[in-house]
Design a protein around this motif. Structure first.
Motif, mmCIF file in Angstrom:
data_model
loop_
_atom_site.group_PDB
_atom_site.id
_atom_site.type_symbol
_atom_site.label_atom_id
_atom_site.label_comp_id
_atom_site.label_asym_id
_atom_site.label_seq_id
_atom_site.Cartn_x
_atom_site.Cartn_y
_atom_site.Cartn_z
ATOM 1 N N ARG A 1 0.828 -1.213 0.000
ATOM 2 C CA ARG A 1 0.000 0.000 0.000
ATOM 3 C C ARG A 1 0.860 1.260 0.000
ATOM 4 O O ARG A 1 0.451 2.290 -0.518
ATOM 5 C CB ARG A 1 -0.938 -0.009 1.207
ATOM 6 N N THR B 1 2.089 1.636 -3.605
ATOM 7 C CA THR B 1 1.052 2.073 -4.535
ATOM 8 C C THR B 1 0.481 3.440 -4.172
ATOM 9 O O THR B 1 -0.450 3.915 -4.809
ATOM 10 C CB THR B 1 -0.112 1.061 -4.562
ATOM 11 N N GLY B 2 1.033 4.050 -3.122
ATOM 12 C CA GLY B 2 0.594 5.400 -2.770
ATOM 13 C C GLY B 2 -0.689 5.463 -1.972
ATOM 14 O O GLY B 2 -1.260 6.541 -1.791
ATOM 15 N N ILE B 3 -1.172 4.328 -1.498
ATOM 16 C CA ILE B 3 -2.393 4.348 -0.688
ATOM 17 C C ILE B 3 -2.075 4.847 0.716
ATOM 18 O O ILE B 3 -2.825 5.628 1.297
ATOM 19 C CB ILE B 3 -3.028 2.939 -0.644
ATOM 20 N N TYR C 1 0.944 6.690 3.248
ATOM 21 C CA TYR C 1 2.225 7.381 3.290
ATOM 22 C C TYR C 1 3.104 6.677 4.308
ATOM 23 O O TYR C 1 2.632 6.334 5.381
ATOM 24 C CB TYR C 1 2.038 8.841 3.707
ATOM 25 N N VAL D 1 -8.751 2.671 -4.855
ATOM 26 C CA VAL D 1 -7.864 3.552 -4.114
ATOM 27 C C VAL D 1 -6.443 3.524 -4.678
ATOM 28 O O VAL D 1 -5.673 4.460 -4.498
ATOM 29 C CB VAL D 1 -7.940 3.144 -2.625
ATOM 30 N N ARG E 1 -7.408 9.095 -5.529
ATOM 31 C CA ARG E 1 -7.329 9.442 -4.113
ATOM 32 C C ARG E 1 -8.677 9.144 -3.451
ATOM 33 O O ARG E 1 -9.711 9.324 -4.095
ATOM 34 C CB ARG E 1 -7.031 10.930 -3.947
#
Lengths: 310, 425
Positions: free
Chosen positions: A48, A51-53, A55, B218, B222
């Protein structure tokens, strides 16, 4: 091969656990990379972040040589999560189009790609069917297509084969190899070791949020080998074993599994057997399976019990 | 922006193309008018003549006078009973009456305030008041005779009255009765939109979560885009439904107007509508309706989206978590009723400023007149606060949504959800 993804000292702590605790690794372009670990090891959290979901709390992710920018780089990533689903009431063709457009493809490009993929996987006749009419295997296929049809540079597959029959498994496996050959990089997350051995070139093993192993599959097997050999000789006598440079581990009529004693080589074994005039039909090194290595490394943690049962 | 638009498009089209949307759009006005006219029809046709026995121990009442009054108001028939009085007292229904009044000996100067209409069935005050009025008219004549007031004097007593009605100095057109009706309609429409479409947003988010498609989405968009796409898409569905209804009304209006004024019922509606259109500031009301509809919808549906993201597939979980939000909407309706009765009172003013109730309460006040009843500063402040309010709830909801949408397992409490909001990202 140039580097596509580099993860350095990545950390993500939740209120009550360290989900990912200081993990670093790198993936080269065109590689099929295995991310292994028991359930709850932190694989999904790690993915996650890639994948940028999520931080990361600290650490850095470098994608294509630049710091990872979730908003723009997701265009080049295809992610099939373990928890995956579809809108039940949508038509299959529209659904694939929708997901492609959400990746940033224009409607025309998306239509072109969807048609191409549907053709290759023989799904054209499904176009106007509703998702709720699909079998599990069929919807898995649709999910796979949706993951890859925007031609991502990095494809992340989390347990891609769960619930697939052998025919569809092989189909997806072939597609994975084809994509890798065409330059896509595949990050493959699973706890099924036999699949990893079959598909992956490099792996990283995580447990309880920490990296405990990485390298190529071959090197890791060498690293964990226990000098086990399979020798095609008849069952040895007590006399023979007394002075032998090896210990017998398992025996059968025609094949013996042995461990070579410390300080002795394979040639010592062969020489000894030749000296005793024992006919040798075969001689083969036994490398540990990843599953065995895995259990040895994480077997004493409760989360890893599932592997021993598998 | 492109991605949000794609989401809006999907949310909108999948809903508008559904049969249920078309059916509900057509059926709601039919049911609504059916209910209104049907109730009127039923009330008109189900009136029964109430047969009342009057056992007169005062000696003031005469059958001839009762007959006269019975002719004036045929909804009840009051007859003097003397011979069979004991039968009637024992069982009025067996004696052929619905009930009886036992009139005690009366003093004409004092009257009596504890006379009963006794019956085996229960009758409401509406029924008894008609009988009361009937007997009082006779009683008035008896009093007038006793005081020797002649007919012309009686006419003066009856006609000469002081009548006080509200009139706004700054708004010559203000029509309180019409304002009340429009206020009610506007307030209730917004109430229905908030509840119906708010819960649609909640169900939509829950669907994404239980379908396990949330994580797939997601990784492309965003969470904020996902949430806003859903809210705007569903808001557009609500708006479409409204425009269609308004379209229907104008179509019917023009058709009836064109077909001539000879149909009495139809021309009555046309007349009323003309009065409505000319009597009030229609463009302002429509503009404000649009504004408060959108503002209120964003305010509440983002909260509903947050709740949908926090719960699992269990509808009861969603209900218990959304109860406080739904209560806010219901409180707004309660405030609205007070505001309509007294559109400049403190409850009306405060209710129309505070964002959670302003969409409903302000819409009920505006038809009374701007700036007569609602000063411009109040309208402006209310709109500003509503914008700030929905920006606040959207921000708040986005924080919960981001965490909730990927969370499975136990239902969080409002306390835990607040922690998600104020945790640093």
């Amino acid at each position: 091969m140039s580097e596509l993804l580099r993860v350095e000292h990545l950390k993500k702590y939740f209120a009550n656990q360290k989900a990912v605790d200081d993990i670093s690794f790198s993936v080269s372009e065109g590689e099929i990379f295995g991310l292994l670990g028991p359930n709850g090891a932190g694989k999904t959290t790690l993915i996650r972040m890639i994948t940028g979901i999520f931080y990361p709390d600290s650490g850095s992710i470098t994608f294509q040589g630049k710091p990872f920018d979730p908003i723009h780089d997701v265009r080049h990533i295809g992610y099939m999560p373990e928890e995956r689903g579809l809108y039940k009431k949508m038509k299959i063709g529209e659904h694939a189009l929708y997901l492609a457009q959400l990746k940033g493809l224009s409607r025309t490009d998306a239509l072109h790609q969807v048609k191409q993929w549907f053709e290759r996987l023989e799904m054209q006749s499904w176009w106007n069917k509703k998702v709720e009419d699909l079998s599990k295997g069929m919807s898995q296929k649709l999910q796979f297509v949706s993951t890859v049809l925007h031609e991502p540079k990095l494809i992340i597959l989390d347990e891609p084969f769960s619930g697939l029959d052998p025919v569809n498994s092989n189909l997806i496996k072939d597609e994975i190899h084809r994509l890798a050959k065409n330059g896509s990089t595949i990050l493959f997350s699973t706890h099924r070791m036999e699949q990893v051995e079959e598909i992956c070139e490099k792996i990283i093993l995580v447990n309880k949020g920490e990296k405990i192993l990485d390298g190529t599959v071959g090197a890791i097997k060498q690293q964990f080998k226990q000098n086990h050999f399979r020798i095609g000789i008849p069952a040895p006598t007590e006399e023979l074993l007394r002075h032998a440079p090896f210990d017998l581990i398992r025996t059968s009529e025609q094949q013996q599994i042995v461990q070579i004693r410390e300080g002795k080589s394979t040639n010592d074994v062969l020489r000894y057997l030749l000296d005793q005039s024992i006919p040798i039909h075969s001689f083969e090194e036994l490398l540990p399976s990843l599953n065995e290595i895995f259990i040895r490394l994480v077997g004493d943690t409760p989360a890893a019990r599932q592997f021993q049962n598998a | 922006m492109y991605k949000t638009f794609i989401i809006i498009q999907r949310e909108y089209l999948t809903r508008v193309r559904k049969k249920t949307f078309i059916i509900s759009t057509l059926l709601f006005p039919l049911l609504y008018f059916g209910l209104i006219f049907g109730m009127g029809y039923l009330a008109e046709n189900s009136k029964q003549v109430l047969n009342i026995a009057l056992i007169d121990e005062s000696g003031y009442f005469k059958q001839t006078e009762l007959d006269q009054e019975n002719a004036v108001d045929p909804s009840s028939k009051v007859s003097l009973v003397s011979s069979k009085a004991t039968d009637v007292l024992r069982d009025p229904e067996a004696a052929g009456f619905d009930g009886f009044i036992r009139m005690p000996a009366l003093d004409w100067q004092r009257g009596n305030d504890s006379i009963f209409l006794e019956s085996k069935k229960s009758y409401g005050s509406g029924t008894t008041s008609a009988v009361q009025a009937k007997l009082n008219r006779i009683w008035n004549r008896i009093k007038n005779d006793s005081l020797s007031i002649d007919e012309s004097q009686q006419a003066i007593l009856q006609m000469s009255q002081l009548s006080i009605r509200p009139k706004n100095m700054e708004d010559a057109n203000a029509n309180a009765n019409l304002a009340e009706v429009i206020g009610y309609i506007a307030g209730f429409l917004i109430y229905f939109i908030l509840l119906i479409y708010g819960s649609q947003v909640m169900m939509g988010v829950m669907e994404e979560k239980t379908n396990r498609i949330a994580e797939v989405l997601v990784s492309s968009v965003r969470p904020f885009q996902m949430m806003m796409g859903k809210i705007i898409g569903i808001g557009a569905v609500a708006l479409t439904q409204f425009l269609l209804w308004i379209g229907f009304v104008f179509l019917i209006y023009n058709v009836t107007k064109a077909s001539g004024n000879n149909m009495s019922a139809a021309s009555e509606i046309v007349g009323t509508m003309q009065e409505v259109i000319t009597g009030i500031n229609m463009p302002l009301i429509l503009f404000c309706f649009g504004f408060y509809f959108l503002g209120g919808f964003f305010f509440y549906s983002s909260l509903y989206a947050a709740i949908g993201s926090a719960v699992n597939e269990d509808l009861r979980e969603a209900q218990s978590l959304s109860f406080p939000v739904t209560m806010l909407v219901i409180i707004s309706i309660a405030l609205m009723t007070t505001a309509i009765a007294n559109p400049t009172g403190p409850i009306a003013v405060w209710g129309s400023l505070i964002p959670f109730s302003s969409p409903i309460v302000m819409m009920a006040r505006i038809p009374y007149g701007v700036p007569g009843t609602v000063p411009w500063w109040q309208l402006g402040l209310s709109m500003l606060l509503l914008i700030l309010g929905f920006l606040g709830t959207v921000w708040f909801a986005a924080k919960i949504y981001r965490t909730g949408i990927l969370m499975y397992g136990k239902k969080p409490s409002w306390g835990e959800m607040l922690k998600w909001v104020f945790r640093k990202s």
